[in-house]
Design an enzyme around this catalytic site. Structure first.
Site, PDB file in Angstrom:
ATOM      1  N   CYS A  99       0.858  -1.179   0.000  1.00 21.00           N
ATOM      2  CA  CYS A  99       0.000   0.000   0.000  1.00 21.00           C
ATOM      3  C   CYS A  99       0.894   1.228   0.000  1.00 21.00           C
ATOM      4  O   CYS A  99       1.707   1.409   0.922  1.00 21.00           O
ATOM      5  CB  CYS A  99      -0.902  -0.004   1.232  1.00 21.00           C
ATOM      6  SG  CYS A  99      -1.888   1.491   1.465  1.00 21.00           S
ATOM      7  N   CYS A 213      -0.801   3.324  -7.243  1.00 20.78           N
ATOM      8  CA  CYS A 213      -1.745   2.754  -6.276  1.00 20.78           C
ATOM      9  C   CYS A 213      -1.877   1.295  -6.645  1.00 20.78           C
ATOM     10  O   CYS A 213      -2.046   0.956  -7.827  1.00 20.78           O
ATOM     11  CB  CYS A 213      -3.097   3.454  -6.355  1.00 20.78           C
ATOM     12  SG  CYS A 213      -4.408   2.659  -5.379  1.00 20.78           S
TER      13      CYS A 213
END
Length: 305
Positions: A99, A213
């Site tokens: 992440c 992302c």
């Protein structure tokens, strides 16, 4: 929409790509891949493809999802605690933070808390800069990643001689999750999500776009099909997988690691409240959903898909 302009700098030296190096493939050990939701599954997939003999589990902080609307302070306070509880339950040899938000905010804090190696995630700005022929790259991320100093530092360190155009999109996260779950979505949203990059000043020179992302590789093909012209899309998944296996190999050199099976997904909230995530995790090879209590660290097997 943000952009950085080219600054005088020495030409970035060419580097031999990691994929061209011969790397040992570990046959034992356990890896736990962590994200707030389903984006990190793209990283888990890369790890499993390169080392099918190791055990890989997944963890999602569903009790605090989404991270995008949480303050930096709240995330910094929470992430080391959550990581510690998950590691105590899953007992991995390597913990992977798949992440960008969590890594850019609390990677060092998590490393300080855990007694095992931690592999983080950063936007693939360095390899994108090396691959670009025009000297202009785009960075597609969440708004949080766009605004963080960590991202600006990466651009300064690895793309100072480039023009970097940045755009943050929350809607693309939603589209990626809907696509992964097999739910209806507006296909036109993929063009809308990336069009601001091309519309920006200098956007007509973009030849490489960083998918910053871990959700976004889920819809790489859709982005490519909806782009106004051909561009290269690059993400960190392969690099994270290679680094994870390097670290795991070093662990094996220091001590024997157990073999076992993976396939578990640890959730910090009731799996019944995350039915879509549980379904997608099963598709990626994680059929056993385990609820880890958000406060006490207690767990129970609650679902098998």
């Amino acid at each position: 929409m943000l952009s950085t302009t080219k600054q005088p700098s020495a030409t970035m030296p060419s580097e031999k790509t990691l994929s061209s190096r011969i790397m040992p493939v570990p046959r034992a050990g356990r890896v736990l891949v962590f994200d707030s939701g389903m984006g990190g599954l793209t990283v888990a997939r890369e790890i499993m493809a390169r080392a099918p003999g190791i055990a890989v589990d997944y963890a999602a902080d569903t009790g605090f999802f989404p991270y995008g609307d949480k303050s930096d302070e709240a995330l910094r306070a929470r992430l080391p605690d959550v990581a510690e509880r998950l590691v105590a339950r899953a007992r991995p040899d390597v913990f992977v933070i798949a992440c960008n938000t969590a890594s850019t905010l609390a990677l060092e804090e998590v490393r300080a808390r855990l007694s095992i190696p931690v592999v983080g995630t950063v936007p693939a700005i360095k390899p994108a800069a090396a691959l670009s022929h025009t000297g202009t790259i785009g960075l597609l991320a969440t708004p949080g990643t766009i605004r963080r100093q960590y991202t600006a530092d990466l651009i300064r360190d690895f793309a100072r001689n480039m023009s970097v155009i940045l755009h943050g999109s929350i809607e693309l996260v939603r589209l990626a999750e809907a696509h992964a779950a097999g739910e209806p979505y507006d296909a036109g949203g993929f063009a809308d999500a990336q069009q601001p990059l091309f519309d920006a000043e200098g956007g007509d020179e973009i030849d490489t776009i960083v998918l910053a992302c871990t959700h976004f590789p889920l819809v790489r093909d859709q982005l490519a099909a909806s782009a106004p012209r051909p561009v290269r899309y690059i993400d960190s998944g392969e690099a994270i997988a290679r680094q994870t296996l390097r670290v795991l190999s070093r662990q094996i050199e220091m001590r024997p690691l157990e073999t076992g099976t993976g396939g578990r997904v640890f959730l910090t909230a009731d799996p019944g409240e995350s039915a879509r995530l549980v379904k997608v995790c099963a598709r990626f090879g994680f059929p056993d959903a385990v609820a880890v209590d958000d406060r006490s660290g207690e767990e129970s097997m609650t679902a098998r898909i």
